[in-house]
Enzyme design. Structure first.
Site, PDB file in Angstrom:
ATOM      1  CE  LYS A   1      -3.656   2.668   1.155  1.00 14.33           C
ATOM      2  NZ  LYS A   1      -4.294   3.260  -0.040  1.00 14.33           N
TER       3      LYS A   1
ATOM      4  CG  ASN B   1       0.199   6.898  -5.840  1.00 11.78           C
ATOM      5  OD1 ASN B   1      -0.148   7.633  -6.751  1.00 11.78           O
ATOM      6  ND2 ASN B   1      -0.662   6.295  -5.036  1.00 11.78           N
TER       7      ASN B   1
ATOM      8  CB  CYS C   1      -0.504  13.458  -4.429  1.00 10.89           C
ATOM      9  SG  CYS C   1       1.263  13.590  -4.292  1.00 10.89           S
TER      10      CYS C   1
ATOM     11  N   GLY D   1     -12.142  -1.414 -10.992  1.00 11.00           N
ATOM     12  CA  GLY D   1     -12.968  -2.580 -11.323  1.00 11.00           C
ATOM     13  C   GLY D   1     -13.304  -2.644 -12.801  1.00 11.00           C
TER      14      GLY D   1
ATOM     15  N   GLY E   1      -6.254  -2.507 -14.394  1.00 14.73           N
ATOM     16  CA  GLY E   1      -7.536  -1.822 -14.498  1.00 14.73           C
ATOM     17  C   GLY E   1      -8.625  -2.819 -14.855  1.00 14.73           C
TER      18      GLY E   1
HETATM   19  O1  RRO Z   1      -5.556   5.690  -0.500  1.00 12.45           O
HETATM   20  C1  RRO Z   1      -6.309   5.993  -1.436  1.00 12.45           C
HETATM   21  O2  RRO Z   1      -7.403   6.541  -1.251  1.00 12.45           O
HETATM   22  C2  RRO Z   1      -5.959   5.708  -2.836  1.00 12.45           C
HETATM   23  C3  RRO Z   1      -4.699   5.851  -3.379  1.00 12.45           C
HETATM   24 BR1  RRO Z   1      -3.196   6.360  -2.398  1.00 12.45          BR
HETATM   25  C4  RRO Z   1      -4.495   5.615  -4.771  1.00 12.45           C
HETATM   26  O3  RRO Z   1      -3.400   5.730  -5.346  1.00 12.45           O
HETATM   27  N1  RRO Z   1      -5.569   5.254  -5.501  1.00 12.45           N
HETATM   28  C5  RRO Z   1      -6.792   5.098  -4.958  1.00 12.45           C
HETATM   29  O4  RRO Z   1      -7.745   4.744  -5.672  1.00 12.45           O
HETATM   30  N2  RRO Z   1      -6.981   5.336  -3.639  1.00 12.45           N
END
Ligand code: RRO
Length: 317
Positions: free
Chosen positions: A58, A144, A147, A234, A260
């Protein structure tokens, strides 16, 4: 929503990926499979045939985060909207607690560990990469970039120039393979992939979730999710993933991890045929925690039956 596991067309063997040798091309999407929680829930059975050829953590941030207020999930037609909000114990907690616990499960030894990180400035990302660099248990880092950059105000992953600038600034902080997890929420994902490649990415992965929103039932125009918007995953996004993976694979030289809406070997094969080197299974693991193993097995079986078909065909000529 059917998930037939048939139709793999070409052989599936061990895969070379950024200097790592993976037993097959199926990995997990970050944040969709918690190996430590799965081991607690399903016991040794789960670990006997670990579902993935590499384990992706995660997303980890520098500081601990509580995540978004509930509700965090919404079942959409053929998909799931999540607004989890990056809950995690922070870099120090991950290194001190999760790395030893993952090693005790054999992750790192049996399958490579890919640590997914996110920072909201080049300086934060540099610190995350340096910390990963010091840990031999971590085989590769996935960054990731979904952001904003607090220094520039730009979404790091949504702007090719910004992505290249940030990556160029941090790239030297780790010698480990660096995979950049692209966002689909951008005008031109192929241009972003090229920016990531110019900035020093060793691989790119896509697609992350598509920005989405759900309204509260009988709540007027009130958003349902605690984070207001969330990310759609999904089967609903599978066709978008296929298009974006094909566009990116045609645009860059570095390997692509495609994901995906994958529910079956057929879906995995489509992403491989579109140019992906690896395929990640995400939302499907919530329905079936062993989906990764099922899909990898089915890809292999498809490859075997194709090879048998070739042998039979040549014998009859
Ligand atoms: O933690 C999240 O809400 C989240 C992240 Br970091 C991400 O990269 N993609 C996502 O769908 N949720």
């Amino acid at each position: 929503m059917s998930a037939p596991d048939a139709g793999a067309a070409v052989p599936v063997a061990a895969v070379e990926f950024c200097g790592l040798t993976l037993a097959h091309p199926i990995v997990n999407g970050s944040g969709t499979f918690d190996a430590l929680a799965a081991r607690r829930a399903f016991g040794d059975e789960l670990m006997r045939e670990f579902p993935f050829a590499a384990y992706v953590s995660k997303t980890i941030t520098l500081a601990p985060r509580a995540g978004n207020p509930p509700p965090r999930l919404w079942e959409a037609p053929a998909g799931l909207i999540n607004s989890i909000g990056l809950p995690n114990k922070g870099l120090a907690g991950y290194l001190a607690e999760d790395l030893p616990a993952l090693a005790a499960l054999g992750i790192g030894a049996r399958v490579p560990l890919i640590t997914n990180v996110m920072g909201s400035s080049a300086e934060e990302i540099a610190q995350l990469l340096e910390a990963c660099e010091r840990r031999p248990e971590i085989a590769a880092v996935e960054l990731n970039v979904s952001c904003p950059n607090v220094d520039t105000g730009l979404d790091i992953g949504a702007d090719p120039g910004e992505l290249e600038r940030v990556l160029s600034a941090v790239r030297a902080r780790t010698a480990k393979p660096l995979i950049v997890k692209l966002t689909p929420n951008t005008a031109d994902v192929a241009a972003c992939a090229r920016g990531a490649e110019r900035g020093g990415a060793d691989a790119v992965s896509l697609i992350n979730t598509l920005r989405a929103m759900a309204l509260a039932p009988r709540g007027g125009a009130r958003p349902w999710l605690g984070g207001r918007t969330g990310g759609l995953s999904g089967p609903a996004i599978r066709a978008v993933a296929l298009a974006q993976v094909a566009a990116v694979a045609a645009a860059v030289q570095v390997p692509v991890v495609g994901m995906g809406g994958v529910q079956s070997a057929t879906h995995a094969r489509q992403l491989l045929d579109a140019g992906a080197r690896l395929v990640a299974v995400g939302t499907e693991s919530f329905r079936d925690p062993l989906a990764g193993a099922r899909i990898a097995r089915s890809l292999r079986a498809g490859a075997r039956s194709e090879a048998a078909g070739h042998r039979a065909g040549s014998a009859s000529v």
